[in-house]
Design a protein around this motif. Sequence first.
Motif, PDB file in Angstrom:
ATOM      1  N   ALA A 200       0.834  -1.199   0.000  1.00 63.66           N
ATOM      2  CA  ALA A 200       0.000   0.000   0.000  1.00 63.66           C
ATOM      3  C   ALA A 200       0.869   1.249   0.000  1.00 63.66           C
ATOM      4  O   ALA A 200       1.778   1.379   0.813  1.00 63.66           O
ATOM      5  CB  ALA A 200      -0.908   0.021   1.229  1.00 63.66           C
ATOM      6  N   ALA A 201       0.580   2.156  -0.906  1.00 62.43           N
ATOM      7  CA  ALA A 201       1.252   3.456  -0.924  1.00 62.43           C
ATOM      8  C   ALA A 201       0.613   4.326   0.148  1.00 62.43           C
ATOM      9  O   ALA A 201      -0.605   4.498   0.174  1.00 62.43           O
ATOM     10  CB  ALA A 201       1.095   4.112  -2.285  1.00 62.43           C
ATOM     11  N   VAL A 202       1.430   4.829   1.068  1.00 60.97           N
ATOM     12  CA  VAL A 202       0.932   5.725   2.118  1.00 60.97           C
ATOM     13  C   VAL A 202       1.796   6.982   2.127  1.00 60.97           C
ATOM     14  O   VAL A 202       2.941   6.977   1.678  1.00 60.97           O
ATOM     15  CB  VAL A 202       0.931   5.059   3.509  1.00 60.97           C
ATOM     16  N   ARG A 203       1.236   8.058   2.654  1.00 61.33           N
ATOM     17  CA  ARG A 203       1.953   9.334   2.658  1.00 61.33           C
ATOM     18  C   ARG A 203       2.849   9.531   3.874  1.00 61.33           C
ATOM     19  O   ARG A 203       3.772  10.335   3.843  1.00 61.33           O
ATOM     20  CB  ARG A 203       0.952  10.481   2.585  1.00 61.33           C
ATOM     21  N   SER A 204       2.596   8.832   4.965  1.00 67.27           N
ATOM     22  CA  SER A 204       3.358   9.052   6.192  1.00 67.27           C
ATOM     23  C   SER A 204       3.362   7.790   7.051  1.00 67.27           C
ATOM     24  O   SER A 204       2.581   6.866   6.818  1.00 67.27           O
ATOM     25  CB  SER A 204       2.731  10.197   6.993  1.00 67.27           C
ATOM     26  N   GLU A 205       4.209   7.809   8.076  1.00 64.21           N
ATOM     27  CA  GLU A 205       4.234   6.680   9.015  1.00 64.21           C
ATOM     28  C   GLU A 205       2.911   6.585   9.769  1.00 64.21           C
ATOM     29  O   GLU A 205       2.465   5.491  10.105  1.00 64.21           O
ATOM     30  CB  GLU A 205       5.414   6.802   9.965  1.00 64.21           C
ATOM     31  N   ALA A 206       2.280   7.735  10.034  1.00 63.92           N
ATOM     32  CA  ALA A 206       0.967   7.721  10.701  1.00 63.92           C
ATOM     33  C   ALA A 206      -0.054   6.996   9.831  1.00 63.92           C
ATOM     34  O   ALA A 206      -0.850   6.199  10.327  1.00 63.92           O
ATOM     35  CB  ALA A 206       0.505   9.134  11.005  1.00 63.92           C
ATOM     36  N   ASP A 207      -0.047   7.255   8.523  1.00 65.35           N
ATOM     37  CA  ASP A 207      -0.965   6.560   7.617  1.00 65.35           C
ATOM     38  C   ASP A 207      -0.652   5.072   7.546  1.00 65.35           C
ATOM     39  O   ASP A 207      -1.551   4.254   7.355  1.00 65.35           O
ATOM     40  CB  ASP A 207      -0.909   7.160   6.210  1.00 65.35           C
TER      41      ASP A 207
ATOM     42  N   ILE B 277       5.969   4.125   2.411  1.00 61.11           N
ATOM     43  CA  ILE B 277       5.826   5.570   2.303  1.00 61.11           C
ATOM     44  C   ILE B 277       6.208   5.965   0.884  1.00 61.11           C
ATOM     45  O   ILE B 277       7.250   5.556   0.368  1.00 61.11           O
ATOM     46  CB  ILE B 277       6.692   6.290   3.340  1.00 61.11           C
ATOM     47  N   PHE B 278       5.352   6.724   0.258  1.00 59.56           N
ATOM     48  CA  PHE B 278       5.479   7.064  -1.146  1.00 59.56           C
ATOM     49  C   PHE B 278       5.281   8.562  -1.289  1.00 59.56           C
ATOM     50  O   PHE B 278       4.292   9.102  -0.837  1.00 59.56           O
ATOM     51  CB  PHE B 278       4.406   6.293  -1.927  1.00 59.56           C
ATOM     52  N   ASP B 279       6.221   9.239  -1.915  1.00 61.30           N
ATOM     53  CA  ASP B 279       6.109  10.676  -2.136  1.00 61.30           C
ATOM     54  C   ASP B 279       5.417  10.901  -3.475  1.00 61.30           C
ATOM     55  O   ASP B 279       6.027  10.780  -4.529  1.00 61.30           O
ATOM     56  CB  ASP B 279       7.487  11.327  -2.116  1.00 61.30           C
ATOM     57  N   PHE B 280       4.133  11.235  -3.413  1.00 62.67           N
ATOM     58  CA  PHE B 280       3.344  11.385  -4.626  1.00 62.67           C
ATOM     59  C   PHE B 280       3.740  12.615  -5.434  1.00 62.67           C
ATOM     60  O   PHE B 280       3.345  12.766  -6.578  1.00 62.67           O
ATOM     61  CB  PHE B 280       1.849  11.458  -4.270  1.00 62.67           C
ATOM     62  N   GLY B 281       4.529  13.509  -4.856  1.00 64.94           N
ATOM     63  CA  GLY B 281       4.956  14.707  -5.565  1.00 64.94           C
ATOM     64  C   GLY B 281       6.239  14.528  -6.353  1.00 64.94           C
ATOM     65  O   GLY B 281       6.608  15.377  -7.153  1.00 64.94           O
ATOM     66  N   MET B 282       6.936  13.426  -6.131  1.00 64.59           N
ATOM     67  CA  MET B 282       8.203  13.178  -6.820  1.00 64.59           C
ATOM     68  C   MET B 282       7.948  12.545  -8.183  1.00 64.59           C
ATOM     69  O   MET B 282       7.031  11.751  -8.338  1.00 64.59           O
ATOM     70  CB  MET B 282       9.077  12.223  -6.007  1.00 64.59           C
ATOM     71  N   PRO B 283       8.778  12.884  -9.173  1.00 66.46           N
ATOM     72  CA  PRO B 283       8.657  12.201 -10.463  1.00 66.46           C
ATOM     73  C   PRO B 283       9.014  10.724 -10.308  1.00 66.46           C
ATOM     74  O   PRO B 283       9.756  10.362  -9.385  1.00 66.46           O
ATOM     75  CB  PRO B 283       9.667  12.910 -11.354  1.00 66.46           C
TER      76      PRO B 283
ATOM     77  N   ARG C  92      14.254   3.324  -5.918  1.00 61.88           N
ATOM     78  CA  ARG C  92      14.457   4.076  -4.689  1.00 61.88           C
ATOM     79  C   ARG C  92      13.326   5.061  -4.425  1.00 61.88           C
ATOM     80  O   ARG C  92      13.461   5.964  -3.621  1.00 61.88           O
ATOM     81  CB  ARG C  92      15.790   4.809  -4.749  1.00 61.88           C
ATOM     82  N   GLY C  93      12.183   4.904  -5.068  1.00 63.99           N
ATOM     83  CA  GLY C  93      11.085   5.846  -4.905  1.00 63.99           C
ATOM     84  C   GLY C  93      10.219   5.594  -3.674  1.00 63.99           C
ATOM     85  O   GLY C  93       9.401   6.413  -3.316  1.00 63.99           O
ATOM     86  N   THR C  94      10.391   4.460  -3.023  1.00 65.34           N
ATOM     87  CA  THR C  94       9.617   4.141  -1.819  1.00 65.34           C
ATOM     88  C   THR C  94      10.583   3.689  -0.738  1.00 65.34           C
ATOM     89  O   THR C  94      11.718   3.349  -1.003  1.00 65.34           O
ATOM     90  CB  THR C  94       8.593   3.014  -2.069  1.00 65.34           C
TER      91      THR C  94
END
Length: 69
Positions: free
Chosen positions: A33-40, A52-58, A64-66
């Motif tokens: 699961a792609a999540v935005r933070s450790e809390a999620d 943890i996945f940075d949806f703003g990054m290309p 190394r994207g996650t």
Amino acid sequence: MMTGDAVFVTGATGIVGGAVARSLVDHGVPVIAAVRSEADATRVATGVHPRIFDFGMPPRTDGRGTRRV
């Protein structure tokens, strides 16, 4: 699916995505699961593996994207 394949789910902390992720796990399918933070990450269903996945990054092609939680 081939053995070892996993399904990548976005929205797994929400109502629909969470239901999809739970159903896949219930059917023996590995789920990431792609999540935005450790809390999620604490909000995904049991058996779902949060990343943890940075949806703003290309997109990256070097894997190394996650990062693991």
